[in-house]
Design a protein around this motif. Sequence first.
Motif, PDB file in Angstrom:
ATOM      1  N   LYS A  23       0.797  -1.224   0.000  1.00 16.86           N
ATOM      2  CA  LYS A  23       0.000   0.000   0.000  1.00 16.86           C
ATOM      3  C   LYS A  23       0.836   1.284   0.000  1.00 16.86           C
ATOM      4  O   LYS A  23       1.773   1.442   0.766  1.00 16.86           O
ATOM      5  CB  LYS A  23      -0.928  -0.012   1.206  1.00 16.86           C
ATOM      6  CG  LYS A  23      -1.848   1.173   1.170  1.00 16.86           C
ATOM      7  CD  LYS A  23      -3.271   0.897   1.555  1.00 16.86           C
ATOM      8  CE  LYS A  23      -3.479   1.047   3.018  1.00 16.86           C
ATOM      9  NZ  LYS A  23      -4.533   0.376   3.609  1.00 16.86           N
ATOM     10  N   ILE A  24       0.418   2.219  -0.865  1.00 11.88           N
ATOM     11  CA  ILE A  24       1.010   3.553  -0.911  1.00 11.88           C
ATOM     12  C   ILE A  24      -0.077   4.537  -0.496  1.00 11.88           C
ATOM     13  O   ILE A  24      -1.197   4.464  -1.007  1.00 11.88           O
ATOM     14  CB  ILE A  24       1.472   3.898  -2.340  1.00 11.88           C
ATOM     15  CG1 ILE A  24       2.581   2.937  -2.797  1.00 11.88           C
ATOM     16  CG2 ILE A  24       1.950   5.353  -2.426  1.00 11.88           C
ATOM     17  CD1 ILE A  24       2.927   3.047  -4.273  1.00 11.88           C
ATOM     18  N   THR A  25       0.240   5.429   0.430  1.00 18.24           N
ATOM     19  CA  THR A  25      -0.694   6.509   0.735  1.00 18.24           C
ATOM     20  C   THR A  25      -0.092   7.825   0.263  1.00 18.24           C
ATOM     21  O   THR A  25       1.088   8.092   0.495  1.00 18.24           O
ATOM     22  CB  THR A  25      -1.016   6.560   2.242  1.00 18.24           C
ATOM     23  OG1 THR A  25      -1.805   5.414   2.567  1.00 18.24           O
ATOM     24  CG2 THR A  25      -1.816   7.807   2.612  1.00 18.24           C
ATOM     25  N   VAL A  26      -0.916   8.613  -0.421  1.00 17.31           N
ATOM     26  CA  VAL A  26      -0.531   9.971  -0.804  1.00 17.31           C
ATOM     27  C   VAL A  26      -1.371  10.914   0.042  1.00 17.31           C
ATOM     28  O   VAL A  26      -2.600  10.815   0.036  1.00 17.31           O
ATOM     29  CB  VAL A  26      -0.805  10.237  -2.299  1.00 17.31           C
ATOM     30  CG1 VAL A  26      -0.454  11.680  -2.665  1.00 17.31           C
ATOM     31  CG2 VAL A  26      -0.025   9.268  -3.180  1.00 17.31           C
ATOM     32  N   VAL A  27      -0.711  11.799   0.794  1.00 19.76           N
ATOM     33  CA  VAL A  27      -1.421  12.882   1.467  1.00 19.76           C
ATOM     34  C   VAL A  27      -1.009  14.114   0.681  1.00 19.76           C
ATOM     35  O   VAL A  27       0.151  14.530   0.731  1.00 19.76           O
ATOM     36  CB  VAL A  27      -0.985  13.021   2.944  1.00 19.76           C
ATOM     37  CG1 VAL A  27      -1.681  14.212   3.602  1.00 19.76           C
ATOM     38  CG2 VAL A  27      -1.292  11.742   3.718  1.00 19.76           C
TER      39      VAL A  27
END
Length: 297
Positions: A4-8
């Motif tokens: 999983k990659i999260t972009v904020v």
Amino acid sequence: MPEKITVVGSINMDLVTSTERMPEQGETILGEDFSVIPGGKGANQAVAAAKLGADVHFVGRVGSDVFGGRLTTHMKEQGVSARDLQPVPDEPSGTASIILAEQDNRIIVVPGANLAVTPEVVAAHEDVIADSDILLLQLEIPVESVTKAAELAARHDTTVILNPAPVQHLPKALLDNVDYFTPNEHELLHLFQNEADPSIYRSRCIMTKGADGVLFTQDNKEKHIPGYPVEPVDTTGAGDTFNGALAAALTRQYPLADACRWANAASALSVQKMGAQGGMPERQDVDAFLKDQVERQ
Ligand code: RIB
Ligand code: NA
């Protein structure tokens, strides 16, 4: 399950005008073309990674205007999880007014709802950040929020990639929590001209040089991973494709040099189509492109 990659980060509507030349001060000219297309550095990087097969989660804010709805639908269509992409009342969605002329591109970004991604909003998503392998950050939301996100990631051993664009002064508290730092030449110069060598920070610096590829240091040696010469149609978002692809490759455990080579290829493919997200490749497109490059040698 892909990692999983999260972009904020930011999401904008790009208002793109193509013209043969820039108007002079006070002058009106007839342009060639106009399009309204999804963009924003955060969203572009999220879409780049998702198209390459990564499981991507986006935390951001749109306005409650017509662009907000379109941007949210678009993210879902691109396979990005948009549960935490929420509308804010009484704010316009972020916009980027882009003028594309031969040899001269100019962009004005109005952040609008992106400024509502406050440190408090970020803190409310600690669980998502903790649950990710990589947190991918840029500088189109408030820098305090970027700092908060990196701090939460460090607390939970989530790897942080920071693309310092658009460039601005960075607090040490942010740099201390960055694992991969991806400035272009201009951003690196701006950031460190009056400061100590960036190597004092614990992050690994990957400097992007457009069509020339990237430079980083490994085992005290400078490594150059060459780019791919292509005929560009629109270089908007080339860096975003690089960063999204780098994140996708790192979640797949590629060694850094291979991850950079792969991201260079993704970026070379993306600049051959109009729009920041136009031309972003799928995984098999990148593999085919690289195979083709090897065969040509
Ligand atoms: O990096 C390209 C992006 O920068 C564009 O999509 C535009 O929205 C600006 O934020
Ligand atoms: Na493109």
